[in-house]
Write a protein that holds these residues in place. Sequence first.
Motif, PDB file in Angstrom:
ATOM      1  N   CYS A  59     -18.729  26.208 -12.802  1.00  0.00           N
ATOM      2  CA  CYS A  59     -18.542  25.077 -11.617  1.00  0.00           C
ATOM      3  C   CYS A  59     -19.497  24.969 -10.744  1.00  0.00           C
ATOM      4  N   ARG A  71     -16.133  22.313  -5.044  1.00  0.00           N
ATOM      5  CA  ARG A  71     -16.154  23.045  -6.398  1.00  0.00           C
ATOM      6  C   ARG A  71     -15.871  21.963  -7.368  1.00  0.00           C
ATOM      7  N   CYS A  72     -17.051  21.796  -8.237  1.00  0.00           N
ATOM      8  CA  CYS A  72     -16.979  20.724  -9.208  1.00  0.00           C
ATOM      9  C   CYS A  72     -17.210  21.588 -10.725  1.00  0.00           C
ATOM     10  N   PRO A  73     -16.346  21.191 -11.728  1.00  0.00           N
ATOM     11  CA  PRO A  73     -16.633  21.565 -13.088  1.00  0.00           C
ATOM     12  C   PRO A  73     -18.014  20.815 -13.319  1.00  0.00           C
ATOM     13  N   LYS A  76     -17.854  17.846 -15.632  1.00  0.00           N
ATOM     14  CA  LYS A  76     -17.266  16.276 -14.938  1.00  0.00           C
ATOM     15  C   LYS A  76     -18.068  15.739 -13.682  1.00  0.00           C
ATOM     16  N   PRO A  93     -14.911  15.425  -9.421  1.00  0.00           N
ATOM     17  CA  PRO A  93     -13.679  15.873  -8.844  1.00  0.00           C
ATOM     18  C   PRO A  93     -13.707  17.290  -8.045  1.00  0.00           C
ATOM     19  N   ASP A  94     -13.291  17.417  -6.972  1.00  0.00           N
ATOM     20  CA  ASP A  94     -13.022  18.595  -6.080  1.00  0.00           C
ATOM     21  C   ASP A  94     -11.937  19.554  -6.454  1.00  0.00           C
ATOM     22  N   THR A  95     -12.114  20.427  -7.188  1.00  0.00           N
ATOM     23  CA  THR A  95     -11.052  21.509  -7.459  1.00  0.00           C
ATOM     24  C   THR A  95     -10.663  22.551  -6.231  1.00  0.00           C
ATOM     25  N   GLU A  96     -11.419  22.395  -5.287  1.00  0.00           N
ATOM     26  CA  GLU A  96     -11.265  23.152  -4.217  1.00  0.00           C
ATOM     27  C   GLU A  96     -10.068  22.597  -3.340  1.00  0.00           C
ATOM     28  N   GLY A  99      -8.513  18.227  -6.301  1.00  0.00           N
ATOM     29  CA  GLY A  99      -9.038  17.601  -7.408  1.00  0.00           C
ATOM     30  C   GLY A  99      -9.530  15.983  -7.100  1.00  0.00           C
ATOM     31  N   GLU A 101     -11.478  12.859  -6.284  1.00  0.00           N
ATOM     32  CA  GLU A 101     -13.043  12.405  -6.700  1.00  0.00           C
ATOM     33  C   GLU A 101     -13.821  12.322  -5.249  1.00  0.00           C
TER      34      GLU A 101
END
Length: 112
Positions: A59, A71-73, A76, A93-96, A99, A101
């Motif tokens: 990430c 925090r983005c993979p 993606k 996508p911001d998983t922090e 998710g 965009e």
Amino acid sequence: MFKGLIGKLTKSKNPESSRYRHDMARQICGHHIRYITEKRNGVDEVIGRDGSLNIKDDCLIVSTPSETVLRCPIDKMQAWELLSHDGVVITGPDTEHGGAERTIIVYYVYYR
């Protein structure tokens, strides 16, 4: 010396490929951040100051001393440097933060 030269010659040019995204993440990783902006309601707002760009667990992490901004993979994300090379635009996508965009602009600290 040769590893860097061969890496530049064989660099992926397809922005949709995983290799290109990983190369871009490695290229921007380690830069110190001056400030971070995000467009909200048609206005660029500063959402963070200082900090760094890092890679952890596949990430890309954009963080300030007080919080993790994004925090983005890596697989993606989309990233491209500004023409002036003093920053980078990151979309993904911001998983922090659930998710969603997001698109942020990170401006680097300029050292003379």
